[in-house]
Design an enzyme around this catalytic site. Structure first.
Site, short mmCIF file in Angstrom:
data_model
loop_
_atom_site.label_atom_id
_atom_site.label_comp_id
_atom_site.label_asym_id
_atom_site.label_seq_id
_atom_site.Cartn_x
_atom_site.Cartn_y
_atom_site.Cartn_z
N TYR A 132 0.87 -1.18 0.00
CA TYR A 132 0.00 0.00 0.00
C TYR A 132 0.90 1.22 0.00
N GLN A 134 1.25 4.81 -0.21
CA GLN A 134 0.60 6.11 -0.12
C GLN A 134 1.59 7.17 0.36
N THR A 135 2.16 6.95 1.55
CA THR A 135 3.01 7.98 2.18
C THR A 135 4.26 8.28 1.34
N GLY A 174 5.18 -0.78 3.84
CA GLY A 174 5.68 -2.08 4.28
C GLY A 174 5.59 -3.09 3.15
N GLY A 398 14.34 -3.86 37.08
CA GLY A 398 15.50 -4.02 36.20
C GLY A 398 15.32 -5.14 35.19
N THR A 419 1.69 6.05 15.18
CA THR A 419 1.99 6.91 14.03
C THR A 419 1.36 6.38 12.75
N GLU A 421 -1.04 4.48 10.04
CA GLU A 421 -2.50 4.58 9.82
C GLU A 421 -3.06 5.87 10.41
C1 LIG Z 1 6.34 -14.22 9.23
C2 LIG Z 1 4.94 -14.65 9.39
C3 LIG Z 1 4.03 -14.56 8.32
C4 LIG Z 1 2.73 -15.22 8.49
C5 LIG Z 1 2.13 -15.32 7.17
C6 LIG Z 1 0.74 -15.76 7.10
C7 LIG Z 1 0.25 -15.49 5.72
C8 LIG Z 1 -1.11 -15.79 5.43
C9 LIG Z 1 -2.20 -15.10 6.18
C10 LIG Z 1 -3.46 -15.18 5.51
C11 LIG Z 1 -4.60 -14.38 6.09
C12 LIG Z 1 -4.34 -13.46 7.08
C13 LIG Z 1 -4.94 -12.17 7.28
C14 LIG Z 1 -4.01 -11.37 8.12
C15 LIG Z 1 -4.16 -9.92 7.95
C16 LIG Z 1 -3.07 -9.21 8.59
C17 LIG Z 1 -3.63 -7.96 9.16
C18 LIG Z 1 -2.62 -6.99 9.32
C19 LIG Z 1 -3.26 -5.57 9.39
C20 LIG Z 1 -2.46 -4.55 8.77
C21 LIG Z 1 -1.26 -4.22 9.53
C22 LIG Z 1 -1.10 -2.79 9.69
C23 LIG Z 1 0.24 -2.38 9.41
C24 LIG Z 1 0.22 -0.91 9.30
C25 LIG Z 1 1.04 -0.42 8.22
C26 LIG Z 1 0.81 1.03 8.02
C27 LIG Z 1 0.22 1.51 6.96
C28 LIG Z 1 0.00 2.98 6.79
O1 LIG Z 1 0.36 3.78 7.60
S1 LIG Z 1 -0.80 3.44 5.36
C29 LIG Z 1 -0.85 5.20 5.39
C30 LIG Z 1 -1.79 5.74 6.41
N1 LIG Z 1 -1.91 7.16 6.28
C31 LIG Z 1 -2.73 7.88 6.99
O2 LIG Z 1 -3.43 7.36 7.85
C32 LIG Z 1 -2.81 9.32 6.66
C33 LIG Z 1 -3.60 10.12 7.65
N2 LIG Z 1 -4.31 11.20 6.97
C34 LIG Z 1 -5.62 11.10 6.60
O3 LIG Z 1 -6.27 10.08 6.83
C35 LIG Z 1 -6.28 12.27 5.93
O4 LIG Z 1 -5.49 12.94 5.08
C36 LIG Z 1 -6.92 13.23 6.93
C37 LIG Z 1 -8.16 12.51 7.44
C38 LIG Z 1 -6.03 13.57 8.10
C39 LIG Z 1 -7.31 14.57 6.27
O5 LIG Z 1 -7.83 14.31 5.01
P1 LIG Z 1 -8.39 15.45 4.06
O6 LIG Z 1 -7.47 16.62 4.09
O7 LIG Z 1 -8.74 14.89 2.74
O8 LIG Z 1 -9.68 15.68 4.75
P2 LIG Z 1 -10.35 16.87 5.49
O9 LIG Z 1 -9.80 17.05 6.83
O10 LIG Z 1 -10.38 18.06 4.57
O11 LIG Z 1 -11.76 16.23 5.55
C40 LIG Z 1 -12.62 16.16 4.44
C41 LIG Z 1 -13.85 15.38 4.86
O12 LIG Z 1 -13.55 14.00 4.72
C42 LIG Z 1 -13.79 13.35 5.97
N3 LIG Z 1 -12.87 12.21 6.05
C43 LIG Z 1 -11.53 12.26 6.13
N4 LIG Z 1 -11.04 11.00 6.18
C44 LIG Z 1 -12.08 10.18 6.06
C45 LIG Z 1 -12.20 8.77 6.04
N5 LIG Z 1 -11.15 7.96 6.15
N6 LIG Z 1 -13.42 8.24 5.92
C46 LIG Z 1 -14.52 9.03 5.84
N7 LIG Z 1 -14.47 10.37 5.86
C47 LIG Z 1 -13.26 10.94 5.98
C48 LIG Z 1 -13.58 14.40 7.00
O13 LIG Z 1 -14.21 14.05 8.19
C49 LIG Z 1 -14.19 15.58 6.33
O14 LIG Z 1 -15.59 15.47 6.46
P3 LIG Z 1 -16.50 16.79 6.50
O15 LIG Z 1 -16.30 17.49 5.20
O16 LIG Z 1 -16.00 17.60 7.66
O17 LIG Z 1 -17.86 16.26 6.73
C1 LIG Z 2 6.26 1.37 10.92
C2 LIG Z 2 5.54 2.19 9.91
C3 LIG Z 2 4.89 1.55 8.87
C4 LIG Z 2 4.26 2.29 7.88
N1 LIG Z 2 3.68 1.65 6.82
C5 LIG Z 2 3.14 2.37 5.81
C6 LIG Z 2 2.59 1.72 4.66
O1 LIG Z 2 2.55 0.49 4.56
N2 LIG Z 2 2.10 2.50 3.66
C7 LIG Z 2 2.10 3.85 3.74
O2 LIG Z 2 1.65 4.48 2.79
N3 LIG Z 2 2.58 4.50 4.82
C8 LIG Z 2 3.10 3.80 5.85
N4 LIG Z 2 3.60 4.44 6.96
C9 LIG Z 2 3.58 5.90 7.02
C10 LIG Z 2 2.58 6.43 8.05
O3 LIG Z 2 1.28 6.26 7.61
C11 LIG Z 2 2.87 7.91 8.29
O4 LIG Z 2 4.15 8.00 8.87
C12 LIG Z 2 1.80 8.49 9.21
O5 LIG Z 2 0.59 8.63 8.52
C13 LIG Z 2 2.23 9.85 9.81
O6 LIG Z 2 2.52 10.75 8.82
P1 LIG Z 2 3.90 11.57 8.79
O7 LIG Z 2 5.01 10.61 8.89
O8 LIG Z 2 3.78 12.44 7.60
O9 LIG Z 2 3.89 12.43 10.09
P2 LIG Z 2 3.77 14.01 10.18
O10 LIG Z 2 2.40 14.42 9.73
O11 LIG Z 2 4.90 14.65 9.52
O12 LIG Z 2 3.86 14.19 11.74
C14 LIG Z 2 4.91 14.87 12.43
C15 LIG Z 2 4.31 15.64 13.62
O13 LIG Z 2 3.47 16.68 13.13
C16 LIG Z 2 2.21 16.66 13.79
N5 LIG Z 2 1.17 17.12 12.84
C17 LIG Z 2 1.05 16.83 11.52
N6 LIG Z 2 -0.02 17.44 11.00
C18 LIG Z 2 -0.60 18.13 11.99
C19 LIG Z 2 -1.77 18.95 12.07
N7 LIG Z 2 -2.57 19.16 11.03
N8 LIG Z 2 -2.08 19.50 13.27
C20 LIG Z 2 -1.31 19.26 14.36
N9 LIG Z 2 -0.19 18.49 14.32
C21 LIG Z 2 0.15 17.93 13.16
C22 LIG Z 2 2.01 15.20 14.17
O14 LIG Z 2 1.13 15.10 15.29
C23 LIG Z 2 3.44 14.78 14.52
O15 LIG Z 2 3.67 15.11 15.87
C24 LIG Z 2 4.24 3.71 7.97
C25 LIG Z 2 4.87 4.35 9.04
C26 LIG Z 2 5.51 3.60 10.00
C27 LIG Z 2 6.19 4.32 11.13
#
Ligand SMILES: CCCCCCCCCCCCCCCCCCCCCCCCC/C=C/C(=O)SCCNC(=O)CCNC(=O)[C@H](O)C(C)(C)COP(=O)(O)OP(=O)(O)OC[C@H]1O[C@@H](n2cnc3c(N)ncnc32)[C@H](O)[C@@H]1OP(=O)(O)O
Ligand SMILES: Cc1cc2nc3c(=O)[nH]c(=O)nc-3n(C[C@H](O)[C@H](O)[C@H](O)COP(=O)(O)OP(=O)(O)OC[C@H]3O[C@@H](n4cnc5c(N)ncnc54)[C@H](O)[C@@H]3O)c2cc1C
Length: 661
Positions: A132, A134-135, A174, A398, A419, A421
């Protein structure tokens, strides 16, 4: 010998029945129990040397384990539920998490039927492996700020994926670094020079023949991360595109489409569904928080019952550290939180499934609430769990600092959940926006529903005062709920009033963001408390099980009330006397839980393999195990360490020489 046998005898409830409550059902318990033993007894899933391996060795070992896990799943014909439990008990982050946890859900949630038909069978058989992406280096939280471009070329009916700047390099995904063959890549869609926002595209990254990056693709791992072992089993990656071409039908087109002649069309589904995969994963992270916290709490509880310090009378044994009220005041709220997060996780899974069904029927009404709940509870539970694991390390003194306690690696692997998701503060600000919108609409006659229905009682809650007169009154659910509702509503209304003083609402929101985050936390804590109380309304069989859960629920909310006393007092709902009575009741509940503590962590049913902790081992035989483990450390392979003759001996000689002077 079971060194914790006396503790286990003290239990006042049916542990086997509690195991079923924890697992969610008898069926879930049986599956979990069977799979956890299968993994624990299989040498192919050993993990005891993980923190000592160098990165390359560690990573290769994870690739081996993932392939082996896949083979076992096939050989044993495991169901999806069983495979998912196997992944859980193998307890090692791997590229497969992102493939199954994000790549597949992204295609399912954002792909058209046709796209799903083409890509999902390949992904299910792991004939392609996805991530996935995105970042980026320059943007993570601000998804709309992503810089990667996807420009439609009408001549060839293709998109050109490009990384125009260094900061547009994908960074963090990842599985991307070394394994993925494909990615769902998020990029700005450009048609005819016009921008249409962020969309997902399926892009092949590596050859399916020799695994080399395809032309125009630069890809690699971003380097070592925090802690030994821990998340370093994952290949978080960096990715750049130099005008890479993909067919038009590889844009995920459920939410919006690009036609052959370059027209951009929006479906009737909200554009926020592009963020749907994050909502799904946030919900799974909440469900998982109780697992990580319960694991740390198991280690700290068992060890606290084994460890003795001070208080010996007439040469008798010293006091078990679990009997110190300070230890209980740090440990038991974490034990209670593990149960609280389990139940709120179950509820959130229900909410997520409900919103998914509604979306399929084109009912988008509950999407904002689902977003606010998943974002807020992800933030609340991961912050509390990460802090809780670290507290458990300190509770073990310890020895908690040794890798063999299992706690350092557990912390290192868990803490990025605050951090990824969505940064926890950024997510709470989303909850705050939802709350402010709800408050502003209260006068419009629109009835607040679901988790914000309490806002409908605003007039009553703004004036009501706590009626508690004695400590036991704090055991009444209606009293507790009203206290948390009044606090949440008053904090939200106070923020809304302050916001209304600003002519520019966005400026006001930024200025008041710290208060808004606190109001969001109060709202989320209310949800957790209310879901715990709801759980207790159900029929819960088993001798003493419900009573223990009632005590834990009391500990959860009274501890929060004590910790956030300032909020409750400032909103004048409580008097200082009533807050003191809450604290008296909290201490009484610690006394009630104390004899049951070890049995309450046994109810999580974790194997020693899964816990990976000498301090938390089931039989409590901690000291001989710690002593033996020390001698197994590679540093003790030789009596005189490597480097002695090179670096230590000359120093010693020099000291002799200096002494002569
Ligand atoms: C070795 C062993 C192996 C074993 C192997 C086995 C194999 C086989 C197994 C088989 C089956 C197994 C199944 C197992 C599954 C495993 C499960 C594992 C789970 C996954 C693991 C997780 C790992 C994590 C990895 C990490 C990934 C990431 O980090 S991905 C990147 C994530 N990034 C973010 O989260 C970014 C954060 N930012 C945002 O979400 C947005 O930008 C924001 C919300 C902050 C702002 O967005 P934006 O600017 O567009 O929005 P506004 O503020 O302007 O809002 C606009 C309006 O939209 C509304 N809104 C915003 N977001 C949402 C939303 N998500 N949904 C709905 N609405 C949303 C917001 O409220 C506003 O609404 P209004 O206009 O105010 O009404
Ligand atoms: C272990 C790991 C796995 C990951 N896996 C994936 C993956 O599989 N796919 C993927 O796409 N991404 C992945 N990511 C990225 C992850 O989703 C981002 O790091 C996360 O969404 C935070 O964004 P950033 O790093 O830009 O933090 P930043 O937004 O730069 O945050 C820095 C600081 O700024 C503050 N900040 C930022 N914006 C604001 C605001 N509007 N108001 C107030 N404070 C604010 C935060 O609170 C924080 O303290 C992974 C990250 C990690 C650490």
């Amino acid at each position: 010998m079971d060194y914790l046998a006396d503790e286990r005898k003290k239990a006042e409830f049916d542990v086997d029945e509690m195991k079923i409550v924890w697992a969610g059902s008898r069926h879930a318990f049986e599956v979990s129990d069977r799979i956890s033993k299968l993994v624990a007894n299989d040498p192919g899933f050993r993990k005891d040397t993980r923190t000592m391996l160098a990165r390359k060795e560690l990573f290769k070992n994870t690739l081996r384990k993932a392939a082996y896990a896949w083979k076992r799943i096939h050989d044993l014909h495991l169901s999806e539920e069983e495979a998912s439990r196997l992944r859980f008990y193998v307890d090692e982050p791997a590229y497969t998490d992102l493939h199954w946890g994000m790549f597949v859900p992204a295609i399912k949630g954002q792909g058209t039927d046709e796209q799903q038909k083409k890509w999902l069978p390949l992904a299910y058989k792991m004939q392609i492996i996805g991530c996935y992406a995105q970042t980026e280096l320059g943007h993570g939280s601000n998804v709309q700020g992503l810089e990667t471009t996807a420009t439609f070329d009408p001549q060839t009916d293709e998109f050109v994926i490009h990384s125009p700047t260094l900061t547009s390099s994908k960074w963090w995904p990842g599985g991307l670094g070394k394994v993925s063959t494909h990615g769902v890549v998020y990029a700005r869609l450009i048609i005819n020079g016009e921008e249409h926002g962020i969309h997902g595209f399926i892009v092949q990254l590596r050859s399916l023949e020799d695994h080399l990056p395809l032309p125009g693709v630069t890809v690699g791992d971003i380097g070592m991360k925090f802690g030994n072992g821990a998340y370093n089993t994952m290949d978080n990656g960096v990715l750049r595109f130099d005008h890479v071409r993909i067919p038009r039908n590889q844009m995920l087109m459920r939410v919006s489409q690009v036609t052959r002649d370059g027209k951009y069309k929006q479906s009737d589904v909200p554009r926020q569904l592009v963020y749907g995969t994050m909502v799904y994963v946030r919900q799974t992270i909440v469900a998982d928080a109780s697992c990580a916290l319960s694991r740390a709490v198991t280690i700290a509880t068992r060890y606290s019952a084994v460890r003795r310090q001070f208080g010996s009378q007439n040469g008798g044994p010293e006091t078990q550290v679990i009997d110190y009220k300070t230890q209980q005041n740090r440990l038991f709220p974490l034990l209670a939180s593990a149960y609280a997060f389990k139940f709120v996780g179950e509820w959130l899974t229900w909410l997520y499934n409900d919103v998914t069904q509604r979306l399929q029927a084109s009912d988008f009404s509950t999407l904002p609430e689902a977003h606010a709940c998943t974002a807020g509870l992800k933030s609340l539970t991961t912050t509390a769990t990460a802090d809780g694991i670290e507290e458990c390390r300190k509770l073990c003194g310890g020895h908690g600092y040794l890798c063999s306690s299992g706690l350092p690696e557990l912390f290192a692997v868990y803490v990025p959940a605050c951090t990824y998701e969505g940064d926890n503060t950024v997510l709470l600000l989303q909850v705050a926006r939802f709350l402010m919108k709800t408050v502003s609409q209260l006068g419009s006659g629109k009835k607040p529903l679901g988790t914000i229905s309490y806002m409908g009682k605003i007039e009553h809650l703004m004036q009501s005062r706590c009626t508690v007169q004695k400590a036991e009154d704090w055991l009444k659910p209606s009293q507790v709920l009203e206290a948390f509702e009044a606090r949440a509503v008053k904090m939200a209304v106070s923020c809304a009033k302050n916001l209304s003083k600003f002519t520019n609402p966005e400026e006001g929101f930024a200025e008041l963001s710290a208060d808004l985050v606190e109001a969001a936390v109060a709202h989320c804590q209310l949800i957790v408390v209310s879901k715990f109380i709801d759980k207790l309304q159900q029929d819960i069989p088993g001798k003493g099980v419900k009573q223990q859960l009632e005590a834990l629920c009391g500990i959860y909310y009274l501890y929060l009330l004590h910790k956030h006393q300032g909020d409750f007092l400032a909103t004048s709902y409580l008097t200082p006397k009533q807050a003191a009575l809450a604290n008296d009741q909290l201490r009484a509940l610690y006394t009630k839980v104390r004899p049951n503590a070890v049995a309450l962590v046994d109810s999580f049913n974790y194997t020693d393999h899964f816990l990976g902790s000498i301090l938390g081992c089931y039989d409590g035989n901690v000291y001989p195990k710690l002593y033996d483990a020390a001698w197994k450390d590679p540093l003790n392979d030789s009596v005189v360490p490597e480097g002695y003759h090179e670096y230590v001996r000359p120093l010693l000689k020099q000291q002799l020489h200096t002494a002569k002077l």
